[in-house]
Design an enzyme around this catalytic site. Sequence first.
Site, short mmCIF file in Angstrom:
data_model
loop_
_atom_site.label_atom_id
_atom_site.label_comp_id
_atom_site.label_asym_id
_atom_site.label_seq_id
_atom_site.Cartn_x
_atom_site.Cartn_y
_atom_site.Cartn_z
N HIS A 60 0.85 -1.19 0.00
CA HIS A 60 0.00 0.00 0.00
C HIS A 60 0.88 1.24 0.00
O HIS A 60 1.93 1.24 0.66
CB HIS A 60 -0.91 0.01 1.24
CG HIS A 60 -2.05 0.94 1.11
ND1 HIS A 60 -1.95 2.28 1.40
CD2 HIS A 60 -3.31 0.74 0.66
CE1 HIS A 60 -3.11 2.85 1.17
NE2 HIS A 60 -3.96 1.95 0.70
N ASP A 100 -7.91 -5.35 0.08
CA ASP A 100 -8.41 -6.23 -0.97
C ASP A 100 -8.02 -7.69 -0.78
O ASP A 100 -8.51 -8.56 -1.50
CB ASP A 100 -7.88 -5.76 -2.33
CG ASP A 100 -8.54 -4.47 -2.76
OD1 ASP A 100 -9.73 -4.30 -2.44
OD2 ASP A 100 -7.88 -3.65 -3.40
N1 ACO Z 1 4.03 -7.88 -4.80
C1 ACO Z 1 5.34 -7.88 -5.06
N2 ACO Z 1 6.12 -6.78 -4.99
C2 ACO Z 1 5.53 -5.61 -4.64
C3 ACO Z 1 4.15 -5.55 -4.36
C4 ACO Z 1 3.40 -6.74 -4.44
N3 ACO Z 1 2.07 -6.73 -4.18
N4 ACO Z 1 3.82 -4.28 -4.05
C5 ACO Z 1 4.96 -3.57 -4.14
N5 ACO Z 1 5.99 -4.38 -4.49
C6 ACO Z 1 7.40 -3.99 -4.61
C7 ACO Z 1 7.65 -3.26 -5.91
O1 ACO Z 1 8.05 -4.14 -6.94
C8 ACO Z 1 8.76 -2.31 -5.50
O2 ACO Z 1 9.96 -3.06 -5.41
P1 ACO Z 1 11.39 -2.35 -5.78
O3 ACO Z 1 11.54 -1.25 -4.78
O4 ACO Z 1 12.38 -3.44 -5.64
O5 ACO Z 1 11.24 -1.84 -7.19
C9 ACO Z 1 8.40 -1.92 -4.07
O6 ACO Z 1 7.66 -3.04 -3.57
C10 ACO Z 1 7.56 -0.66 -3.95
O7 ACO Z 1 6.44 -0.81 -4.82
P2 ACO Z 1 5.76 0.40 -5.59
O8 ACO Z 1 4.87 -0.14 -6.65
O9 ACO Z 1 6.80 1.38 -6.00
O10 ACO Z 1 4.93 1.01 -4.38
P3 ACO Z 1 3.71 2.00 -4.50
O11 ACO Z 1 3.53 2.63 -3.17
O12 ACO Z 1 3.88 2.90 -5.67
O13 ACO Z 1 2.48 1.04 -4.88
C11 ACO Z 1 0.71 -0.50 -4.71
C12 ACO Z 1 1.52 0.58 -3.98
C13 ACO Z 1 0.28 -0.01 -6.09
C14 ACO Z 1 -0.55 -0.78 -3.90
C15 ACO Z 1 1.58 -1.78 -4.83
O14 ACO Z 1 1.97 -2.24 -3.55
C16 ACO Z 1 0.86 -2.90 -5.60
O15 ACO Z 1 0.90 -2.91 -6.84
N6 ACO Z 1 0.20 -3.85 -4.88
C17 ACO Z 1 -0.57 -4.89 -5.54
C18 ACO Z 1 -1.89 -4.33 -6.04
C19 ACO Z 1 -2.86 -4.06 -4.91
O16 ACO Z 1 -3.07 -4.89 -4.02
N7 ACO Z 1 -3.50 -2.88 -4.99
C20 ACO Z 1 -4.53 -2.49 -4.01
C21 ACO Z 1 -4.02 -1.38 -3.12
S1 ACO Z 1 -5.22 -0.96 -1.92
C22 ACO Z 1 -6.35 -0.07 -2.80
O17 ACO Z 1 -6.06 0.65 -3.73
C23 ACO Z 1 -7.72 -0.19 -2.42
#
Ligand code: ACO
Length: 427
Positions: free
Chosen positions: A306, A363
């Site tokens: 998140h 979620d």
């Molecule tokens: N699985 C694996 N790796 C992940 C995940 C995940 N679910 N989420 C983040 N990471 C990793 C990224 O690859 C990144 O790694 P790096 O630093 O080595 O490149 C690091 O963690 C940071 O991730 P970002 O995408 O830059 O973080 P951001 O804060 O921008 O994104 C997000 C948050 C979009 C929710 C992300 O965690 C994600 O895509 N999660 C899966 C989708 C999800 O569950 N979305 C629902 C969110 S809650 C809502 O909106 C209601």
Amino acid sequence: MPEKAELRIGNETIDLEVLEGSEGERALDIAELRSKTGFITMDPGYANTGSCESSICFINGEEGILRYRGYPIEQIADQCSFIETSYLLVYGELPNKEQLDNFRESIRYHTMLHEDFRLFYRALPKDAHPMAACSAACAALATFYPDSLDPRDSREIEISVHRLMAKLPTIASYAYNHSVGQPFMSPDNRLSYVGNLLHMLFATPCEPFEVDPVVEKALDLLFILHADHEQNCSTSTVRLVGSSHVNLFAAISAGINALWGPRHGGANQEVIEMLQAIAEEGITGKDFVERAKSRDDTSRLMGFGHRVYKNFDPRAKIIKKACFDVLQRLGVHSKLLEIAVELEELALKDEYFVERKLYPNVDFYSGVIYNAIGTPANMFTVMFAIGRLPGWIAQWNEMHQHKHKIGRPRQIYQGPTARDVTAIEGR
Ligand code: ACO
């Protein structure tokens, strides 16, 4: 606490106002930075940008705190209904009995859609994603109700707010009825908000339908937990689109589209599809977690991570508990829940997830509940949208109550510098 901060650029020093929120959050006011220095700030994804001051929702992502109008989410979830929560978000205070009854009655009164809406749905392909149908239908409300479109008229706002709250469940159910080739079910206003939604989704004209109170309560809880989450992607979309002074229906339609994406609300559908794929393909939880970590694989562990919570999402804790309760009370054994629990345990011990502070979000378990109560996967995000609606409305309203500018970020241009057009023969 300093009242001003100083920013040095070369030999020049300028003062920046410091803003402090009621929970001690601090911000530098850079609104005049460009006019004073020629500089803008750069913050892709707005991870460090405050776009407004707001009194609706407070999150402390480090400590896993969520409050609506000051009330902890745990207390709201335990003691209030979704309709009460909606009133709190939209009007700022919890309703007394009379206020709640009036609000509920007004929403009941507006549940029907214009008959011609049936033609609107019939024009859509059967396999249209219901989020697309809902966003289009929501925008189309503006064509049916031109009498309540002015965002500066408090009476028109009030009517369109009640209409939207009342009609979104009907819109959502029609989208579903159409996709499965069943007749559009008219609302039954004797039922509760959630009971009516269940009736419109799952009843048919030829059989009696009883709303299951366990399912009704579970859905009400999910809606409460989804009701607001400060300046997330879809809410910021509603504010940005609304800042042009477009009507509420159009702004909410834009929010529904933003919510649809798999990195946002669309994650709940993706979580269940991920769990189903793991179950059907016989992948082990351990192998899937490895895939989610791998740079060569685009899979993420959906429902994890998140932007704000770097600790447990408090909503996920409540939903996980509800998930076990609901499944037990419905007598459902869920292989998907077992896989979800295994994935969570593996990820929470894994260095990759620990280092990046990735925890289950709202979620991760909500889809298991939706699945157990018979909701098709492509309706999960629609359910989220119904839950989030009062939050979007409250944020849109708050923006209009305060002086605000049209939302218009700047950019740093990195394209070609000025050049002349060559005639087509010479290119
Ligand atoms: N699985 C694996 N790796 C992940 C995940 C995940 N679910 N989420 C983040 N990471 C990793 C990224 O690859 C990144 O790694 P790096 O630093 O080595 O490149 C690091 O963690 C940071 O991730 P970002 O995408 O830059 O973080 P951001 O804060 O921008 O994104 C997000 C948050 C979009 C929710 C992300 O965690 C994600 O895509 N999660 C899966 C989708 C999800 O569950 N979305 C629902 C969110 S809650 C809502 O909106 C209601």
